[in-house]
Design a protein around this motif. Structure first.
Motif, mmCIF file in Angstrom:
data_model
loop_
_atom_site.group_PDB
_atom_site.id
_atom_site.type_symbol
_atom_site.label_atom_id
_atom_site.label_comp_id
_atom_site.label_asym_id
_atom_site.label_seq_id
_atom_site.Cartn_x
_atom_site.Cartn_y
_atom_site.Cartn_z
ATOM 1 N N LEU A 170 -10.550 9.184 1.697
ATOM 2 C CA LEU A 170 -10.490 9.204 2.718
ATOM 3 C C LEU A 170 -10.065 8.018 2.852
ATOM 4 O O LEU A 170 -10.510 7.363 2.732
ATOM 5 C CB LEU A 170 -10.767 9.695 3.677
ATOM 6 C CG LEU A 170 -10.114 9.540 5.290
ATOM 7 C CD1 LEU A 170 -8.765 10.094 5.309
ATOM 8 C CD2 LEU A 170 -10.971 9.795 6.763
ATOM 9 N N VAL A 171 -8.637 7.071 2.826
ATOM 10 C CA VAL A 171 -9.044 5.767 2.918
ATOM 11 C C VAL A 171 -9.479 4.992 3.648
ATOM 12 O O VAL A 171 -9.075 5.427 5.421
ATOM 13 C CB VAL A 171 -7.595 5.397 2.921
ATOM 14 C CG1 VAL A 171 -6.716 3.517 2.838
ATOM 15 C CG2 VAL A 171 -6.872 5.696 1.678
ATOM 16 N N LEU A 172 -10.109 3.969 3.488
ATOM 17 C CA LEU A 172 -11.304 3.253 4.698
ATOM 18 C C LEU A 172 -10.749 1.949 5.078
ATOM 19 O O LEU A 172 -10.528 1.515 3.884
ATOM 20 C CB LEU A 172 -13.166 3.631 4.657
ATOM 21 C CG LEU A 172 -13.074 4.955 4.289
ATOM 22 C CD1 LEU A 172 -14.340 4.868 4.274
ATOM 23 C CD2 LEU A 172 -13.084 5.918 5.737
ATOM 24 N N PHE A 173 -10.887 1.423 6.203
ATOM 25 C CA PHE A 173 -11.073 -0.225 6.101
ATOM 26 C C PHE A 173 -12.694 -0.504 6.279
ATOM 27 O O PHE A 173 -12.926 -0.522 7.856
ATOM 28 C CB PHE A 173 -9.893 -0.186 7.439
ATOM 29 C CG PHE A 173 -8.428 -0.500 6.417
ATOM 30 C CD1 PHE A 173 -8.582 -1.103 5.643
ATOM 31 C CD2 PHE A 173 -7.461 -0.130 7.281
ATOM 32 C CE1 PHE A 173 -7.249 -1.337 4.596
ATOM 33 C CE2 PHE A 173 -6.278 0.097 6.935
ATOM 34 C CZ PHE A 173 -6.066 -0.966 5.900
ATOM 35 N N GLY A 174 -12.942 -0.595 5.970
ATOM 36 C CA GLY A 174 -14.700 -0.621 5.821
ATOM 37 C C GLY A 174 -15.379 0.286 6.023
ATOM 38 O O GLY A 174 -15.190 1.630 5.222
ATOM 39 N N HIS A 175 -15.911 0.840 7.101
ATOM 40 C CA HIS A 175 -16.452 2.040 7.871
ATOM 41 C C HIS A 175 -15.688 2.711 8.513
ATOM 42 O O HIS A 175 -16.020 3.693 8.741
ATOM 43 C CB HIS A 175 -18.044 1.772 8.117
ATOM 44 C CG HIS A 175 -18.991 0.891 7.359
ATOM 45 N ND1 HIS A 175 -19.385 1.715 6.020
ATOM 46 C CD2 HIS A 175 -19.560 -0.120 7.328
ATOM 47 C CE1 HIS A 175 -20.059 1.018 5.563
ATOM 48 N NE2 HIS A 175 -20.514 -0.011 6.465
ATOM 49 N N GLN A 176 -14.351 2.736 8.782
ATOM 50 C CA GLN A 176 -14.000 3.460 9.405
ATOM 51 C C GLN A 176 -12.329 3.251 9.073
ATOM 52 O O GLN A 176 -11.841 3.393 8.012
ATOM 53 C CB GLN A 176 -13.034 2.175 10.458
ATOM 54 C CG GLN A 176 -13.819 1.748 11.443
ATOM 55 C CD GLN A 176 -14.636 2.422 12.345
ATOM 56 O OE1 GLN A 176 -14.049 3.746 12.297
ATOM 57 N NE2 GLN A 176 -15.381 3.229 12.516
ATOM 58 N N PRO A 177 -11.838 5.252 8.525
ATOM 59 C CA PRO A 177 -10.762 5.513 8.339
ATOM 60 C C PRO A 177 -9.476 4.224 8.558
ATOM 61 O O PRO A 177 -9.255 4.548 9.451
ATOM 62 C CB PRO A 177 -10.829 7.290 8.822
ATOM 63 C CG PRO A 177 -11.514 7.531 9.650
ATOM 64 C CD PRO A 177 -12.478 5.805 9.501
ATOM 65 N N ALA A 178 -8.716 3.724 7.865
ATOM 66 C CA ALA A 178 -7.743 3.576 7.907
ATOM 67 C C ALA A 178 -5.919 4.525 8.970
ATOM 68 O O ALA A 178 -6.526 5.623 8.684
ATOM 69 C CB ALA A 178 -6.409 3.022 6.940
ATOM 70 N N THR A 179 -6.093 4.519 9.368
ATOM 71 C CA THR A 179 -4.918 4.573 10.341
ATOM 72 C C THR A 179 -3.787 3.851 10.129
ATOM 73 O O THR A 179 -3.728 2.646 9.987
ATOM 74 C CB THR A 179 -4.985 4.818 12.099
ATOM 75 O OG1 THR A 179 -5.366 3.561 12.294
ATOM 76 C CG2 THR A 179 -6.330 5.038 11.982
ATOM 77 N N LEU A 180 -2.425 4.870 10.201
ATOM 78 C CA LEU A 180 -1.297 4.407 10.395
ATOM 79 C C LEU A 180 -0.136 4.773 11.769
ATOM 80 O O LEU A 180 -0.539 6.114 11.641
ATOM 81 C CB LEU A 180 -0.317 5.043 9.496
ATOM 82 C CG LEU A 180 1.248 4.245 8.658
ATOM 83 C CD1 LEU A 180 1.050 2.654 8.330
ATOM 84 C CD2 LEU A 180 2.074 5.002 7.606
ATOM 85 N N ALA A 181 0.002 4.051 12.400
ATOM 86 C CA ALA A 181 0.483 3.932 13.843
ATOM 87 C C ALA A 181 1.687 5.051 14.121
ATOM 88 O O ALA A 181 2.472 5.308 12.710
ATOM 89 C CB ALA A 181 1.331 2.805 14.422
#
Length: 191
Positions: free
Chosen positions: A104-115
């Motif tokens: 799962l793609v992460l930004f730091g420790h949070q999953p990356a999201t797309l609007a």
């Protein structure tokens, strides 16, 4: 259908396993979007087809086949797909162990999201590309100079006059006279 979260998560897949990952995630009840891009594929070009695409393959193994169609659909973003849970209580932790998914793609420790708006824009671009004709996406355009690959006429130059699903109409000069001929895609090459 229940209200879905507005954001989509991004999964990074294993090489050339986007479709496998998408199917496995759907089986786990995720909403999945794998944007596909309509592309030109030279007819007769050899490529590896998966067993799922070859129902007549008794062994169920992948095989090398010649592709008769000049149009193919390839992932718009190779090795990436978008997903979102279908229930508020659905965990993302199963994504990383899903067949075909690398992580799962992460930004730091949070999953990356797309609007959702961004995904809708991608869907629109995909729809526009889907309605494009062969002349719009093919490597040969009317007026383009090409050379013949055919052994009998190797190196002879011609101009593309028209493009159809399986042939290219060329204007060339034979014995000092203009001639119109139709050839298969594999018999010509761009200059």
């Amino acid at each position: 259908m229940p209200d879905l979260p507005a954001a989509w998560y991004v999964a990074h897949t294993k090489p050339r396993q986007e479709r496998t990952a998408a199917e496995q995630l759907r089986r786990q009840d995720f909403e999945v979007y794998l944007p596909l891009f309509k592309v030109f594929r030279e007819p007769g070009r050899r490529h590896r087809a998966s067993a799922a695409l070859l129902p007549s393959d008794p062994a169920g193994a992948a095989a090398i086949t010649a592709d008769p169609a000049p149009i193919a659909h390839e992932p718009m973003f190779p090795r990436y797909l978008f997903l979102r849970p279908t229930r508020a209580t659905q965990s993302l932790s199963v994504v990383r162990s899903t067949v075909g998914v690398s992580r799962l793609v992460l930004f730091g420790h949070q999953p990356a999201t797309l609007a959702d708006d961004a995904v809708q824009a991608i869907r629109q671009a995909e729809g526009l590309r889907e309605t494009a004709g062969l002349a719009d996406i093919g490597p040969y355009q009317p007026g383009m100079a090409v050379r013949l690959r055919d052994p009998a006429l190797a190196g002879v130059q011609a101009l593309v006059r028209a493009v159809s699903a399986d042939r290219v109409t060329l204007l060339l000069e034979i014995l000092g006279r203009p001639q119109i001929v139709q050839v298969e895609f594999g018999r010509i090459a761009p200059l």
